[in-house]
Scaffold this active site. Structure first.
Site, PDB file in Angstrom:
ATOM      1  N   SER A   1      39.423  95.507  27.614  1.00 54.11           N
ATOM      2  CA  SER A   1      38.705  94.895  28.003  1.00 54.11           C
ATOM      3  C   SER A   1      37.634  95.228  29.593  1.00 54.11           C
ATOM      4  O   SER A   1      36.995  95.034  29.931  1.00 54.11           O
ATOM      5  CB  SER A   1      38.546  93.104  28.964  1.00 54.11           C
TER       6      SER A   1
ATOM      7  N   HIS B   1      51.175 101.383  30.926  1.00 58.95           N
ATOM      8  CA  HIS B   1      51.652 100.762  31.122  1.00 58.95           C
ATOM      9  C   HIS B   1      53.464 100.865  30.409  1.00 58.95           C
ATOM     10  O   HIS B   1      53.638  99.854  30.500  1.00 58.95           O
ATOM     11  CB  HIS B   1      50.726  99.414  30.895  1.00 58.95           C
TER      12      HIS B   1
HETATM   13  P1  OAD Z   1      42.384  91.992  27.456  1.00 59.34           P
HETATM   14  O1  OAD Z   1      42.991  91.455  26.642  1.00 59.34           O
HETATM   15  O2  OAD Z   1      41.971  91.925  28.086  1.00 59.34           O
HETATM   16  O3  OAD Z   1      41.828  92.246  25.962  1.00 59.34           O
HETATM   17  C1  OAD Z   1      40.840  93.675  24.519  1.00 59.34           C
HETATM   18  C2  OAD Z   1      39.931  93.535  24.367  1.00 59.34           C
HETATM   19  O4  OAD Z   1      40.179  93.807  23.170  1.00 59.34           O
HETATM   20  C3  OAD Z   1      39.057  92.578  24.383  1.00 59.34           C
HETATM   21  O5  OAD Z   1      37.919  93.338  25.291  1.00 59.34           O
HETATM   22  C4  OAD Z   1      38.328  91.687  23.076  1.00 59.34           C
HETATM   23  O6  OAD Z   1      37.221  91.962  22.839  1.00 59.34           O
HETATM   24  C5  OAD Z   1      38.763  93.441  22.355  1.00 59.34           C
HETATM   25  N1  OAD Z   1      39.171  93.024  20.961  1.00 59.34           N
HETATM   26  C6  OAD Z   1      39.639  92.536  20.214  1.00 59.34           C
HETATM   27  N2  OAD Z   1      39.592  92.038  18.719  1.00 59.34           N
HETATM   28  C7  OAD Z   1      39.279  93.341  18.745  1.00 59.34           C
HETATM   29  C8  OAD Z   1      39.329  94.747  18.216  1.00 59.34           C
HETATM   30  N3  OAD Z   1      39.384  94.247  17.062  1.00 59.34           N
HETATM   31  N4  OAD Z   1      38.963  95.444  17.727  1.00 59.34           N
HETATM   32  C9  OAD Z   1      38.025  96.235  19.449  1.00 59.34           C
HETATM   33  N5  OAD Z   1      38.603  95.354  20.549  1.00 59.34           N
HETATM   34  C10 OAD Z   1      38.812  94.128  19.643  1.00 59.34           C
HETATM   35  O7  OAD Z   1      43.453  93.730  26.874  1.00 59.34           O
HETATM   36  P2  OAD Z   1      42.819  95.360  27.756  1.00 59.34           P
HETATM   37  O8  OAD Z   1      42.190  95.686  27.850  1.00 59.34           O
HETATM   38  O9  OAD Z   1      44.750  95.814  26.974  1.00 59.34           O
HETATM   39  O10 OAD Z   1      48.851  95.270  31.528  1.00 59.34           O
HETATM   40  O11 OAD Z   1      43.756  94.468  29.343  1.00 59.34           O
HETATM   41  C11 OAD Z   1      44.521  95.393  30.121  1.00 59.34           C
HETATM   42  C12 OAD Z   1      45.761  95.116  31.033  1.00 59.34           C
HETATM   43  O12 OAD Z   1      45.776  93.447  31.306  1.00 59.34           O
HETATM   44  C13 OAD Z   1      47.097  95.447  30.097  1.00 59.34           C
HETATM   45  O13 OAD Z   1      47.352  96.346  29.231  1.00 59.34           O
HETATM   46  C14 OAD Z   1      47.894  94.299  30.201  1.00 59.34           C
HETATM   47  C15 OAD Z   1      46.717  93.338  30.786  1.00 59.34           C
HETATM   48  O14 OAD Z   1      47.570  92.377  31.912  1.00 59.34           O
HETATM   49  C16 OAD Z   1      49.535  95.070  31.880  1.00 59.34           C
HETATM   50  O15 OAD Z   1      50.470  94.647  31.027  1.00 59.34           O
HETATM   51  C17 OAD Z   1      50.535  95.658  32.739  1.00 59.34           C
END
Ligand code: OAD
Length: 240
Positions: free
Chosen positions: A191, A120
């Protein structure tokens, strides 16, 4: 054997490991995630007002300043023990582990990881909004919000992937190859709802292990799910 011990065994046996990370990877560094109901960025801000090309063209200053605020925040935090464990494993085992990240914060790179596939983009980088003309010189932009070419008005924008945009082709192709050829994929702190990144977990040929304190959209793709935090679990999983 505990699930963590099983995954540790997979790490030891794997010839090629892919680590797919999301915002939770950086949570313990103090970077907010996107979808946490209370603290997530998308709980406070509307992504359609901030993370699309249309939003930038309509309100360039607002969008630029929001990214500037996030840039400053990211510049103040440090890689955590999870980022460092991954980078140190790469140095001890050259060529064995590929980092594929959805994060734009650059923390894997600052921890010392090599060859990070930043699907990204990177929030610290800029690029031209429109194809640059001969007058567009990135070293001679105005100091406005956003900076722009004084001749033609072309604006700089953050070099991140916005909703509706293609991922960088070279990084995505390399990530697909890493997924196709790995014996083990660790899916950390995502997520698992944003594609095509999430789809990489379904391409992985070998074992898939999810590390996440909460249920995720990729738990079904996993052979093991470790309910814990990245900075707490990764150092033990990637030791030696
Ligand atoms: P999310 O905010 O959707 O998900 C974050 C995940 O991290 C959740 O499943 C939490 O349960 C988990 N989490 C929280 N704290 C944690 C920890 N200490 N250790 C491990 N896991 C933990 O973020 P992404 O999945 O990265 O895109 O979201 C994907 C994309 O959506 C991002 O790259 C961004 C967003 O819109 C763009 O900007 C293009």
């Amino acid at each position: 054997m505990s699930d963590a011990a099983t995954v540790r065994g997979w790490v030891r046996a794997a010839r090629r490991i892919a680590v797919l990370t999301g915002a939770g990877m950086s949570a313990e560094s103090g970077v907010p995630t996107f979808r946490d109901a209370q603290t997530g960025l998308w709980a406070k801000f509307d992504p359609h007002q901030l993370a699309t090309e249309e939003a930038f063209r309509a309100n360039p200053r607002t969008v630029w300043d929001w990214y500037a605020m996030r840039r400053e925040m990211v510049a103040k935090v440090e890689p955590n023990a999870g980022h460092i464990a991954i980078a140190q494993f790469q140095h001890r085992h050259p060529g064995r582990l590929t980092v594929i990240t959805q994060n734009v914060d650059g923390l894997h790179q600052r921890a010392g990881s090599e060859g990070v596939l930043a699907l990204h983009g990177n929030i610290a980088d800029d690029k031209w909004l429109d194809a640059p003309r001969s007058c567009c010189n990135i070293d001679a932009v105005s100091a406005d919000h956003p900076p722009h070419c004084g001749r033609c008005g072309n604006m700089l924008r953050p070099d991140v992937v916005w909703f509706g945009e293609m991922l960088p082709v070279a990084a995505l192709t390399a990530a697909e190859e890493a997924a196709d050829s790995c014996d083990l994929m660790l899916v950390v702190g995502t997520s698992g709802v944003v594609y095509p990144a999430a789809g990489l977990a379904y391409r992985a040929r070998g074992h898939v292990a999810v590390i996440n304190p909460e249920p995720s959209g990729l738990d079904d793709a996993a052979h093991a799910v470790l309910r814990g935090k990245a900075a707490e679990l990764l150092p033990g999983l990637l030791a030696d």
